[in-house]
Design a protein around this motif. Structure first.
Motif, PDB file in Angstrom:
ATOM      1  N   ILE A  90       0.840  -1.199   0.000  1.00 16.82           N
ATOM      2  CA  ILE A  90       0.000   0.000   0.000  1.00 16.82           C
ATOM      3  C   ILE A  90       0.873   1.247   0.000  1.00 16.82           C
ATOM      4  O   ILE A  90       0.634   2.195  -0.761  1.00 16.82           O
ATOM      5  N   ARG A  91       1.910   1.242   0.840  1.00 17.08           N
ATOM      6  CA  ARG A  91       2.859   2.370   0.850  1.00 17.08           C
ATOM      7  C   ARG A  91       3.467   2.569  -0.539  1.00 17.08           C
ATOM      8  O   ARG A  91       3.594   3.694  -1.020  1.00 17.08           O
ATOM      9  N   SER A  92       3.866   1.460  -1.162  1.00 14.94           N
ATOM     10  CA  SER A  92       4.501   1.534  -2.472  1.00 14.94           C
ATOM     11  C   SER A  92       3.547   2.093  -3.525  1.00 14.94           C
ATOM     12  O   SER A  92       3.939   2.927  -4.355  1.00 14.94           O
ATOM     13  N   GLY A  93       2.295   1.630  -3.490  1.00 14.42           N
ATOM     14  CA  GLY A  93       1.308   2.125  -4.446  1.00 14.42           C
ATOM     15  C   GLY A  93       1.085   3.620  -4.310  1.00 14.42           C
ATOM     16  O   GLY A  93       0.965   4.341  -5.313  1.00 14.42           O
ATOM     17  N   LYS A  94       1.043   4.104  -3.079  1.00 14.35           N
ATOM     18  CA  LYS A  94       0.850   5.543  -2.854  1.00 14.35           C
ATOM     19  C   LYS A  94       2.083   6.334  -3.296  1.00 14.35           C
ATOM     20  O   LYS A  94       1.965   7.402  -3.910  1.00 14.35           O
ATOM     21  N   MET A  95       3.262   5.828  -2.979  1.00 15.81           N
ATOM     22  CA  MET A  95       4.484   6.543  -3.352  1.00 15.81           C
ATOM     23  C   MET A  95       4.614   6.683  -4.866  1.00 15.81           C
ATOM     24  O   MET A  95       4.949   7.753  -5.386  1.00 15.81           O
ATOM     25  N   LEU A  96       4.350   5.590  -5.588  1.00 19.61           N
ATOM     26  CA  LEU A  96       4.461   5.658  -7.056  1.00 19.61           C
ATOM     27  C   LEU A  96       3.400   6.590  -7.628  1.00 19.61           C
ATOM     28  O   LEU A  96       3.648   7.301  -8.610  1.00 19.61           O
ATOM     29  N   SER A  97       2.216   6.621  -7.013  1.00 19.95           N
ATOM     30  CA  SER A  97       1.170   7.557  -7.431  1.00 19.95           C
ATOM     31  C   SER A  97       1.643   8.995  -7.260  1.00 19.95           C
ATOM     32  O   SER A  97       1.489   9.835  -8.151  1.00 19.95           O
ATOM     33  N   GLU A 129       9.818   7.720   6.029  1.00 21.04           N
ATOM     34  CA  GLU A 129       9.504   6.335   6.353  1.00 21.04           C
ATOM     35  C   GLU A 129       9.688   5.454   5.114  1.00 21.04           C
ATOM     36  O   GLU A 129       9.818   5.959   3.990  1.00 21.04           O
ATOM     37  N   PRO A 130       9.724   4.128   5.284  1.00 19.30           N
ATOM     38  CA  PRO A 130       9.857   3.252   4.116  1.00 19.30           C
ATOM     39  C   PRO A 130       8.801   3.558   3.058  1.00 19.30           C
ATOM     40  O   PRO A 130       7.619   3.706   3.372  1.00 19.30           O
ATOM     41  N   TYR A 131       9.239   3.684   1.830  1.00 21.94           N
ATOM     42  CA  TYR A 131       8.366   3.949   0.687  1.00 21.94           C
ATOM     43  C   TYR A 131       7.439   5.146   0.921  1.00 21.94           C
ATOM     44  O   TYR A 131       6.272   5.141   0.514  1.00 21.94           O
ATOM     45  N   GLU A 132       7.956   6.155   1.576  1.00 28.06           N
ATOM     46  CA  GLU A 132       7.196   7.396   1.744  1.00 28.06           C
ATOM     47  C   GLU A 132       7.538   8.366   0.620  1.00 28.06           C
ATOM     48  O   GLU A 132       8.679   8.441   0.154  1.00 28.06           O
ATOM     49  N   GLY A 133       6.542   9.116   0.196  1.00 30.18           N
ATOM     50  CA  GLY A 133       6.748  10.182  -0.770  1.00 30.18           C
ATOM     51  C   GLY A 133       6.159  11.477  -0.250  1.00 30.18           C
ATOM     52  O   GLY A 133       5.160  11.461   0.483  1.00 30.18           O
ATOM     53  N   ARG A 134       6.793  12.606  -0.580  1.00 31.07           N
ATOM     54  CA  ARG A 134       6.297  13.920  -0.168  1.00 31.07           C
ATOM     55  C   ARG A 134       6.429  14.914  -1.317  1.00 31.07           C
ATOM     56  O   ARG A 134       7.349  14.807  -2.129  1.00 31.07           O
ATOM     57  N   ILE A 135       5.527  15.881  -1.343  1.00 30.28           N
ATOM     58  CA  ILE A 135       5.664  17.038  -2.221  1.00 30.28           C
ATOM     59  C   ILE A 135       5.608  18.290  -1.360  1.00 30.28           C
ATOM     60  O   ILE A 135       4.687  18.447  -0.543  1.00 30.28           O
ATOM     61  N   LEU A 172       2.923  19.970   0.905  1.00 34.64           N
ATOM     62  CA  LEU A 172       1.664  19.923   0.168  1.00 34.64           C
ATOM     63  C   LEU A 172       0.953  18.595   0.415  1.00 34.64           C
ATOM     64  O   LEU A 172      -0.253  18.554   0.693  1.00 34.64           O
ATOM     65  N   VAL A 173       1.702  17.492   0.343  1.00 30.19           N
ATOM     66  CA  VAL A 173       1.097  16.174   0.528  1.00 30.19           C
ATOM     67  C   VAL A 173       2.186  15.164   0.871  1.00 30.19           C
ATOM     68  O   VAL A 173       3.326  15.273   0.417  1.00 30.19           O
ATOM     69  N   SER A 174       1.817  14.202   1.695  1.00 31.80           N
ATOM     70  CA  SER A 174       2.700  13.076   2.006  1.00 31.80           C
ATOM     71  C   SER A 174       1.892  11.798   1.911  1.00 31.80           C
ATOM     72  O   SER A 174       0.669  11.809   2.094  1.00 31.80           O
ATOM     73  N   THR A 175       2.574  10.707   1.625  1.00 37.54           N
ATOM     74  CA  THR A 175       1.879   9.416   1.550  1.00 37.54           C
ATOM     75  C   THR A 175       1.584   8.834   2.918  1.00 37.54           C
ATOM     76  O   THR A 175       0.855   7.844   3.031  1.00 37.54           O
ATOM     77  N   VAL A 176       2.155   9.434   3.973  1.00 38.77           N
ATOM     78  CA  VAL A 176       1.882   8.973   5.334  1.00 38.77           C
ATOM     79  C   VAL A 176       1.415  10.165   6.156  1.00 38.77           C
ATOM     80  O   VAL A 176       1.625  11.316   5.790  1.00 38.77           O
ATOM     81  N   ASP A 177       0.780   9.892   7.279  1.00 39.20           N
ATOM     82  CA  ASP A 177       0.370  10.973   8.164  1.00 39.20           C
ATOM     83  C   ASP A 177       1.610  11.595   8.796  1.00 39.20           C
ATOM     84  O   ASP A 177       2.541  10.896   9.178  1.00 39.20           O
ATOM     85  N   GLY A 178       1.616  12.900   8.917  1.00 40.85           N
ATOM     86  CA  GLY A 178       2.757  13.560   9.535  1.00 40.85           C
ATOM     87  C   GLY A 178       2.885  14.978   9.015  1.00 40.85           C
ATOM     88  O   GLY A 178       2.139  15.417   8.131  1.00 40.85           O
ATOM     89  N   ASP A 179       3.856  15.680   9.568  1.00 41.70           N
ATOM     90  CA  ASP A 179       4.026  17.096   9.218  1.00 41.70           C
ATOM     91  C   ASP A 179       5.082  17.318   8.152  1.00 41.70           C
ATOM     92  O   ASP A 179       5.404  18.457   7.808  1.00 41.70           O
ATOM     93  N   GLY A 180       5.632  16.212   7.613  1.00 42.57           N
ATOM     94  CA  GLY A 180       6.644  16.364   6.568  1.00 42.57           C
ATOM     95  C   GLY A 180       8.017  16.715   7.096  1.00 42.57           C
ATOM     96  O   GLY A 180       8.913  17.056   6.329  1.00 42.57           O
ATOM     97  N   GLU A 181       8.179  16.648   8.423  1.00 44.53           N
ATOM     98  CA  GLU A 181       9.486  16.941   9.028  1.00 44.53           C
ATOM     99  C   GLU A 181      10.225  15.626   9.269  1.00 44.53           C
ATOM    100  O   GLU A 181       9.622  14.576   9.473  1.00 44.53           O
ATOM    101  N   GLY A 182      11.537  15.692   9.251  1.00 46.79           N
ATOM    102  CA  GLY A 182      12.338  14.550   9.680  1.00 46.79           C
ATOM    103  C   GLY A 182      12.472  13.462   8.647  1.00 46.79           C
ATOM    104  O   GLY A 182      12.285  13.670   7.446  1.00 46.79           O
TER     105      GLY A 182
END
Length: 571
Positions: free
Chosen positions: A357-364, A561-567, A548-558
């Motif tokens: 699921i993480r991977s699918g979101k990251m590639l998206s 996580e594995p297979y996480e993506g952020r914009i 703007l967006v992350s594939t996991v919950d969080g503030d985008g700091e630090g």
């Protein structure tokens, strides 16, 4: 940045449908046009505005419809011409466009044109296909050249009746049309293009678009000492009359404001690709370059081992497709999957239960950050993955897969080691993975059909199906919807912006910047199963970054996580 006209297809999100495997409406185990119609609201809900239907023409189905026996009729298990007209109308009612697969490099050997062509050397349609006399070496009959077909073996088939060979770059049942013949070209345009454009079709994905001009058909260089047949993609692609033929085609397409996206293999030179897609050249609107989806393949596609690539190579491939629109009037495409590719999660990330699921979101997220027209393949929005290695070889239905496995068996005298390696490669790369029935629900036959499907559905519908994901805000489907909404909201920046990769040699993180006039964004993706520290690149440290967006919950700091993506947006 060169600002060019904003045609409707530039901002498009295309959803590709493989008719046999999408949805069965009448309980015969095969998907059909009415099944597609029943799910148009679902497709639209994702954020899609263009639907692409793989070949639905009448066909003996030797190569799943890419062997067309009648361009003006529909394969009966899929439906009728009236069903197609209804489907076009239903798409238009929902403000969606519909494009078809245009398969005009070759026909089926059952097409009436070829039946006439092979009937005698004096038939008026003889020269509509490519016929050549045999070569004789020490009295032994040989084909006219040493070209290797796309599905293994020689590209030449001996015809006993007229005692000549005909050319088939794909299966022997798919003879190549002779585009040098003007009469044949006019018939192709009328039967395959105008027939459907007059019925409201909005454009075409053009199959094998750079193979129509075959060049001098001389022998290919020897790259496989163990084979009589040699890779010839650079011989039969991008021949001397390609641009003339495509310009001729475009004069017809332009009358309908029809969209074209061409399949453009074996064309690594950016300048050659640009000539096809330059707005000024008036040939094609865009093409599928295969740089990205070819990553990890061997010299003959399956002659490789799974994950036989590094992230820098993947990034370089993405960069080549993105550079196509930098400072010129060309356009590009964004895709990781289609009917000819294995599933992207299984190929480029991880389909392990804890990471899929993480991977699918990251590639998206990564795809949404890339410029060009977006293409999604059925099931990709759900995070569907390859079928498991435990499945028997009998589950592989594709001619490409079965031919390769047979070739390995013949070459190695059925070596268990060689056959295990061949199966591992197929489990990673085979086209079959894209062709399993769509996972609609956790019910018998994956909700695809009330009958046993033509191909085995995946066994994992309990954890991956459309019905469940529609109401799950944490699903891959929900994330795709979110990313496509963000892509629309930041259209200039994400769809049309310039792309710049940062630290291309980083083997774990893929970080790139998008720029449109004064606006900028940075995209970062962790392509590993480990938590990864990410430091803001030096060139961005003076800028204010807002998530703007992350594939996991969080503030985008630090750490990522594995297979996480952020914009992040930059200011």
């Amino acid at each position: 940045m060169t600002v060019t006209e904003r045609k409707w297809w530039k901002d498009g999100v295309v959803y590709q449908i493989y008719p046999a495997s999408f949805k069965d409406s009448n309980g015969d185990g095969i998907g059909d046009l009415k099944g597609i119609m029943s799910e148009l609201d679902y497709i639209k809900s994702i954020g899609v505005n263009i639907v692409w239907i793989c070949p639905m023409y009448d066909s003996p189905q030797v190569d799943m419809g890419y062997d067309v026996s009648d361009y003006e009729n529909v394969y009966p298990p899929y439906g009728t011409v009236q069903d197609m007209e209804n489907l076009i109308a239903e798409c238009h009612t929902r403000d969606m466009k519909l494009i078809l697969d245009l398969v005009i490099n070759h026909t089926s050997d059952q097409h009436k044109w070829f039946q006439e062509s092979r009937s005698s050397k004096t038939n008026p349609k003889r020269n509509w296909y490519i016929w050549r006399p045999a070569r004789y070496v020490d009295g032994v009959r040989k084909p006219p050249n040493n070209w290797l077909g796309n599905f293994m073996g020689s590209v030449w088939q001996w015809d006993e009746h007229t005692e000549e060979y005909y050319l088939h770059l794909f299966c022997p049942e798919q003879p190549d049309l002779n585009w040098e013949n003007e009469e044949a070209r006019k018939a192709i345009y009328k039967s395959a293009m105008e027939f459907w454009l007059d019925r409201g079709v909005d454009g075409f994905r053009v199959d094998t678009v750079n193979m129509y001009s075959k060049g001098d058909m001389s022998d290919a260089p020897i790259t496989d000492e163990d084979s009589e047949w040699q890779f010839a993609g650079f011989q039969y692609c991008n021949g001397p009359r390609m641009h003339e033929f495509l310009s001729e085609m475009n004069t017809i397409l332009a009358r309908y404001d029809a969209m074209t996206v061409g399949e453009c293999p074996h064309t690594p030179e950016l300048s050659k690709v640009l000539k096809y897609v330059s707005a000024g050249e008036k040939q094609l609107d865009m093409v599928f370059q295969f740089d990205v989806v070819d990553v990890g393949q061997g010299p003959y596609k399956f002659q490789t081992t799974p994950f036989n690539f590094t992230l820098p190579r993947f990034k370089s491939a993405v960069q080549r497709t993105q550079d196509l629109i930098k400072g010129n009037d060309g356009w590009t495409t964004v895709f990781l999957e289609n009917h000819d590719q294995a599933r992207s999660i299984s190929r480029f990330a991880s389909d392990a239960p804890e990471f899929r699921i993480r991977s699918g979101k990251m590639l998206s997220l990564m795809m949404a950050g890339l410029s060009g027209t977006m293409f999604i393949y059925q099931g990709q929005e759900l995070g569907m993955v390859n079928f498991p290695i435990e499945w028997d070889m009998s589950e592989f239905k594709d001619v490409d897969s079965t031919n390769y496995y047979k070739m390995v068996a013949n070459r190695t005298n059925n070596s268990p080691t060689a056959l295990a390696a061949a199966k591992a490669s197929l489990q990673h790369l085979a086209r079959d993975h894209a062709r399993v029935p769509m996972s609609w629900s956790n019910t018998p036959n994956a909700g695809f059909s009330t009958a046993k499907p033509w191909m085995r559905p995946l066994d994992d519908t309990a954890v991956c199906n459309a019905d469940q994901q529609k109401s799950d805000k944490t699903s891959v489907l929900a994330f795709w919807k979110r990313m496509l909404a963000i892509r629309r909201q930041y259209n200039d920046l994400l769809v049309h912006g310039d792309f710049e990769v940062l630290d291309i040699q980083d083997k774990e993180l893929f970080c790139f910047v998008k720029s449109w006039q004064e606006r900028r964004a940075v995209v970062v993706c962790n392509f590993t199963k480990e938590t990864n520290s990410w430091k803001v690149p030096d060139q961005l440290k003076k800028e204010k970054m807002s998530l703007l967006v992350s594939t996991v919950d969080g503030d985008g700091e630090g750490d990522l996580e594995p297979y996480e993506g952020r914009i992040y947006l930059l200011a």
